[in-house]
Scaffold this active site. Structure first.
Site, PDB file in Angstrom:
ATOM      1  N   LYS A 208       0.849  -1.196   0.000  1.00  0.00           N
ATOM      2  CA  LYS A 208       0.000   0.000   0.000  1.00  0.00           C
ATOM      3  C   LYS A 208       0.885   1.247   0.000  1.00  0.00           C
ATOM      4  O   LYS A 208       0.693   2.160  -0.781  1.00  0.00           O
ATOM      5  CB  LYS A 208      -0.893  -0.060   1.239  1.00  0.00           C
ATOM      6  CG  LYS A 208      -1.942   0.986   1.339  1.00  0.00           C
ATOM      7  CD  LYS A 208      -2.875   0.646   2.498  1.00  0.00           C
ATOM      8  CE  LYS A 208      -3.639   1.856   2.959  1.00  0.00           C
ATOM      9  NZ  LYS A 208      -4.479   1.577   4.130  1.00  0.00           N
ATOM     10  N   GLU A 214      10.656  -4.680   4.292  1.00  0.00           N
ATOM     11  CA  GLU A 214      10.732  -6.093   3.909  1.00  0.00           C
ATOM     12  C   GLU A 214      10.371  -6.260   2.435  1.00  0.00           C
ATOM     13  O   GLU A 214      11.075  -6.926   1.667  1.00  0.00           O
ATOM     14  CB  GLU A 214       9.745  -6.929   4.753  1.00  0.00           C
ATOM     15  CG  GLU A 214      10.081  -7.022   6.226  1.00  0.00           C
ATOM     16  CD  GLU A 214       9.492  -5.893   7.056  1.00  0.00           C
ATOM     17  OE1 GLU A 214       9.182  -4.814   6.497  1.00  0.00           O
ATOM     18  OE2 GLU A 214       9.344  -6.085   8.275  1.00  0.00           O
ATOM     19  N   GLY A 268      -4.841  -2.368   5.335  1.00  0.00           N
ATOM     20  CA  GLY A 268      -4.091  -3.503   4.795  1.00  0.00           C
ATOM     21  C   GLY A 268      -4.722  -4.844   5.138  1.00  0.00           C
ATOM     22  O   GLY A 268      -4.919  -5.701   4.275  1.00  0.00           O
ATOM     23  N   ARG A 269      -5.076  -5.035   6.413  1.00  0.00           N
ATOM     24  CA  ARG A 269      -5.593  -6.336   6.846  1.00  0.00           C
ATOM     25  C   ARG A 269      -7.013  -6.615   6.377  1.00  0.00           C
ATOM     26  O   ARG A 269      -7.549  -7.701   6.618  1.00  0.00           O
ATOM     27  CB  ARG A 269      -5.479  -6.472   8.368  1.00  0.00           C
ATOM     28  CG  ARG A 269      -6.146  -5.369   9.166  1.00  0.00           C
ATOM     29  CD  ARG A 269      -5.690  -5.411  10.622  1.00  0.00           C
ATOM     30  NE  ARG A 269      -6.172  -4.294  11.417  1.00  0.00           N
ATOM     31  CZ  ARG A 269      -5.601  -3.101  11.469  1.00  0.00           C
ATOM     32  NH1 ARG A 269      -4.540  -2.842  10.710  1.00  0.00           N
ATOM     33  NH2 ARG A 269      -6.086  -2.149  12.249  1.00  0.00           N
ATOM     34  N   GLU A 354      -4.369  -6.996  15.513  1.00  0.00           N
ATOM     35  CA  GLU A 354      -3.890  -5.677  15.095  1.00  0.00           C
ATOM     36  C   GLU A 354      -5.025  -4.650  15.228  1.00  0.00           C
ATOM     37  O   GLU A 354      -4.781  -3.475  15.481  1.00  0.00           O
ATOM     38  CB  GLU A 354      -3.391  -5.745  13.641  1.00  0.00           C
ATOM     39  CG  GLU A 354      -2.396  -4.673  13.285  1.00  0.00           C
ATOM     40  CD  GLU A 354      -1.660  -4.988  11.992  1.00  0.00           C
ATOM     41  OE1 GLU A 354      -0.696  -5.769  12.023  1.00  0.00           O
ATOM     42  OE2 GLU A 354      -2.043  -4.449  10.945  1.00  0.00           O
ATOM     43  N   HIS A 385      -4.322 -33.934  18.625  1.00  0.00           N
ATOM     44  CA  HIS A 385      -3.151 -34.734  19.000  1.00  0.00           C
ATOM     45  C   HIS A 385      -2.020 -33.824  19.458  1.00  0.00           C
ATOM     46  O   HIS A 385      -0.866 -34.219  19.472  1.00  0.00           O
ATOM     47  CB  HIS A 385      -2.709 -35.585  17.813  1.00  0.00           C
ATOM     48  CG  HIS A 385      -3.810 -36.468  17.319  1.00  0.00           C
ATOM     49  ND1 HIS A 385      -3.973 -37.754  17.760  1.00  0.00           N
ATOM     50  CD2 HIS A 385      -4.853 -36.215  16.479  1.00  0.00           C
ATOM     51  CE1 HIS A 385      -5.050 -38.268  17.183  1.00  0.00           C
ATOM     52  NE2 HIS A 385      -5.606 -37.350  16.408  1.00  0.00           N
ATOM     53  N   LYS A 512       8.813  -0.648  12.927  1.00  0.00           N
ATOM     54  CA  LYS A 512       9.364  -0.350  11.597  1.00  0.00           C
ATOM     55  C   LYS A 512      10.377   0.794  11.708  1.00  0.00           C
ATOM     56  O   LYS A 512      11.481   0.723  11.169  1.00  0.00           O
ATOM     57  CB  LYS A 512       8.250   0.085  10.630  1.00  0.00           C
ATOM     58  CG  LYS A 512       7.311  -1.005  10.155  1.00  0.00           C
ATOM     59  CD  LYS A 512       6.381  -0.474   9.042  1.00  0.00           C
ATOM     60  CE  LYS A 512       5.324  -1.462   8.603  1.00  0.00           C
ATOM     61  NZ  LYS A 512       4.448  -0.985   7.521  1.00  0.00           N
TER      62      LYS A 512
HETATM   63  C1  G6Q Z   1      -2.304  -4.005   8.071  1.00  0.00           C
HETATM   64  C2  G6Q Z   1      -1.078  -3.382   8.519  1.00  0.00           C
HETATM   65  C3  G6Q Z   1       0.186  -4.043   8.032  1.00  0.00           C
HETATM   66  C4  G6Q Z   1       0.513  -3.732   6.572  1.00  0.00           C
HETATM   67  C5  G6Q Z   1       1.934  -4.186   6.277  1.00  0.00           C
HETATM   68  C6  G6Q Z   1       2.327  -3.944   4.837  1.00  0.00           C
HETATM   69  O1  G6Q Z   1      -3.406  -3.598   8.313  1.00  0.00           O
HETATM   70  O2  G6Q Z   1      -1.104  -2.049   8.257  1.00  0.00           O
HETATM   71  O3  G6Q Z   1       0.177  -5.435   8.207  1.00  0.00           O
HETATM   72  O4  G6Q Z   1      -0.389  -4.368   5.729  1.00  0.00           O
HETATM   73  O5  G6Q Z   1       2.822  -3.515   7.141  1.00  0.00           O
HETATM   74  O6  G6Q Z   1       2.206  -2.606   4.494  1.00  0.00           O
HETATM   75  P1  G6Q Z   1       2.311  -2.142   3.006  1.00  0.00           P
HETATM   76  O7  G6Q Z   1       1.173  -2.738   2.243  1.00  0.00           O
HETATM   77  O8  G6Q Z   1       2.256  -0.645   3.042  1.00  0.00           O
HETATM   78  O9  G6Q Z   1       3.623  -2.653   2.478  1.00  0.00           O
END
Ligand code: G6Q
Length: 521
Positions: A208, A214, A268-269, A354, A385, A512
């Site tokens: 986003k 990463e 994002g989530r 989150e 198990h 971060k």
């Molecule tokens: C989700 C969070 C987080 C995010 C990641 C990736 O709700 O904000 O998990 O999706 O940190 O972020 P980017 O899509 O900006 O790389």
């Protein structure tokens, strides 16, 4: 308009629930089940989903008081604001519109006075056209070969949802191989690169912000790997991006026409329903992706239109608050009896923890009550198990959601019967346990008389452990859409009940920033 600011513990309903808890605590599920109508009284059917919540430590009064609590925190008003694009993500000054992504009705949804629906439709058309081209083989790589492999590069919300869905719906998959690179771990990346061919691989970079360390590190590394066998002019045939940050994507070297949009009003989530789901559409075909969206919309409509008493996400959220805040339960388990859903618990961990892992209320003050539940789980029967021992006989109360399907996909009836026998057996064992008398009789019958005194206490199961049964007809894109959307709304309701902001994630961001600082030194 923002959400209202109501401290739940100051409501009459909360006070009544506190008194009521003492009454309920004296009763067991065995007592409650003397009522023959209990299962039908505490079951709800919506679309292809049957929720049986009779094995909870509740009676009708509990549910009435919990619904009263929902009313006293103005849940209905909050739901209206949620669906209509109000700025309910107050701390980031954004609307929360994952529901608009799957909406097929004609209603406008306004953000800053502009309807977002046309943008969503345009993006979906782009996803469809692109997926069709790649799946049909018309989209060619730099040596003229069709694409065989897709690699999704993203993390958190840009990875967990698509990865979980592609795994869950692999029965519906086409011939493309899907891979997910998320961790900033060169070994993880290398293992994936080992098995793919640059000539026939498409890389989907999902970020986003397009600044996530990463993802950008992995994307740069993979681009350089690609450029060892191809030229910069070939990048356009093999790299596409999903992002809000057009400038950063372009300077990475991706063509404008290869950028799929994202919007600030989708967290994002909660974004797998947007272009972030491109890997889903590529792996399963756009029609299946649309079915997934339709399933989510079905649950949206159920949630929006059904009275609280018969509203599955509302009931599940209220029960969760009941255990979290009155029984002081620390965790909740999610237990799908379906191998396809092996990634569902970790997907939910992000969505739930989150969102509701917050300790400051909508007044800006530290809360004086418990909020976000800890979620964990794994697939049955495997977990029987493994960790179920603690759930049955440990010292903690762990409310559990059992998720099951009436029919298997390949129709192996014998296995499926056995799987579901275990599903029901676990639910019953948790609820009703095994009494001293039963253990005594069992040991006596098996001729272990001399061991009775020694073994009896260890073999007793107290029972009285709560669970929900969420039973679907079969696993389809639509029913999975139902399931994911259900938990999204449960999260929302809990955030409203706890008077917190569910849609920011400042806790993720601090880490971060610090990692960047440490790297500089
Ligand atoms: C989700 C969070 C987080 C995010 C990641 C990736 O709700 O904000 O998990 O999706 O940190 O972020 P980017 O899509 O900006 O790389």
């Amino acid at each position: 308009m923002a959400l209202q600011n109501i401290n739940p513990t100051k409501t009459d309903a909360w006070k009544e629930l506190t008194d009521h808890f003492n009454e309920i605590n004296e009763h067991t599920l065995k007592d409650f089940f003397k009522d023959q109508n209990r299962v039908s009284d505490f079951s709800i059917t919506a679309n292809s989903l049957e929720l049986d919540y009779s094995k909870n430590r509740i009676n009708q009064k509990t549910m009435d008081l919990l619904v009263k609590l929902a009313n006293q925190v103005e849940l209905k008003d909050a739901i209206n604001k949620y669906f209509s694009g109000d700025v309910i993500n107050d701390t980031e000054e954004r609307a929360v519109l994952h529901t608009a992504l799957r909406s097929t009705n004609e209603d406008e949804v306004l953000v800053d006075g502009k309807d977002v629906k046309p943008k969503i439709q345009t993006a979906l058309r782009k996803v469809r056209a692109f997926s069709n081209k790649v799946i049909s083989g018309k989209w060619k790589g730099y040596t003229g070969k069709s694409i065989t492999d897709i690699v999704n590069i993203g993390i958190g919300g840009s990875d967990l949802g698509p990865d979980m869905v592609v795994e869950a719906l692999q029965f519906y998959k086409n011939k493309l191989n899907s891979h997910f690179v998320s961790n900033i771990d060169g070994d993880h990346v290398s293992e994936i690169l080992k098995n793919i061919d640059p000539e026939t691989t498409l890389f989907v970079i999902v970020s986003k912000t397009f600044t996530t360390q990463e993802t950008i590190t992995n994307a740069e590394y993979i681009k350089n790997w690609f450029l060892k066998s191809a030229s910069v002019f070939d990048v356009a045939k093999h790299f596409v991006a999903v992002s809000t940050n057009l400038e950063a994507v372009t300077s990475f070297g991706i063509e404008k026409s290869n950028i799929f949009p994202m919007w600030n009003w989708v967290g994002g989530r909660f974004s797998l329903w947007s272009s972030v789901g491109l890997s889903i559409s590529l792996s399963l075909g756009f029609e299946n992706f649309r079915e997934l969206l339709d399933g989510a919309e079905e649950m949206d409509n159920h949630f929006k239109e059904t009275s609280f008493e018969k509203n599955i996400p509302v009931v599940l959220a209220l029960l969760s608050v009941w255990y979290n805040n009155f029984f002081n339960a620390e965790t909740e388990a999610v237990l799908p009896y379906c191998q396809y859903l092996s990634k569902f618990p970790s997907y939910l961990q992000q969505a739930i923890m989150e969102s509701n892992g917050k300790s400051v209320d909508r007044n800006g003050e530290k809360v004086t009550y418990q909020t976000g539940t800890i979620i964990w789980g794994s697939v049955g029967a495997n977990m029987q198990h493994a960790f179920m021992q603690l759930v049955h006989q440990g010292t903690k109360m762990i409310p559990a959601d059992f998720i099951g399907y009436k029919k298997s996909l390949y129709g192996l009836t014998d296995s499926h019967k056995k799987l579901m026998a275990n599903y029901y057996a676990q639910i019953d064992a948790l609820a009703f346990g095994k009494t001293k008398e039963e253990v005594h009789l069992e040991l006596k019958t098996s001729g272990d008389l001399d061991k009775i005194n020694k073994l009896l206490p260890y073999k007793v199961f107290e029972g009285n452990k709560p669970s929900n049964s969420l039973l679907f007809e079969t696993l389809t894109p639509k029913s999975l859409g139902n399931l994911i959307s259900l938990y999204e709304h449960k999260i929302f309701v809990q955030g409203v009940l706890w008077n917190i902001y569910s849609y920011d994630q400042f806790g993720v961001e601090l880490g971060k920033e610090l990692a960047k600082k440490i790297l500089k030194n």
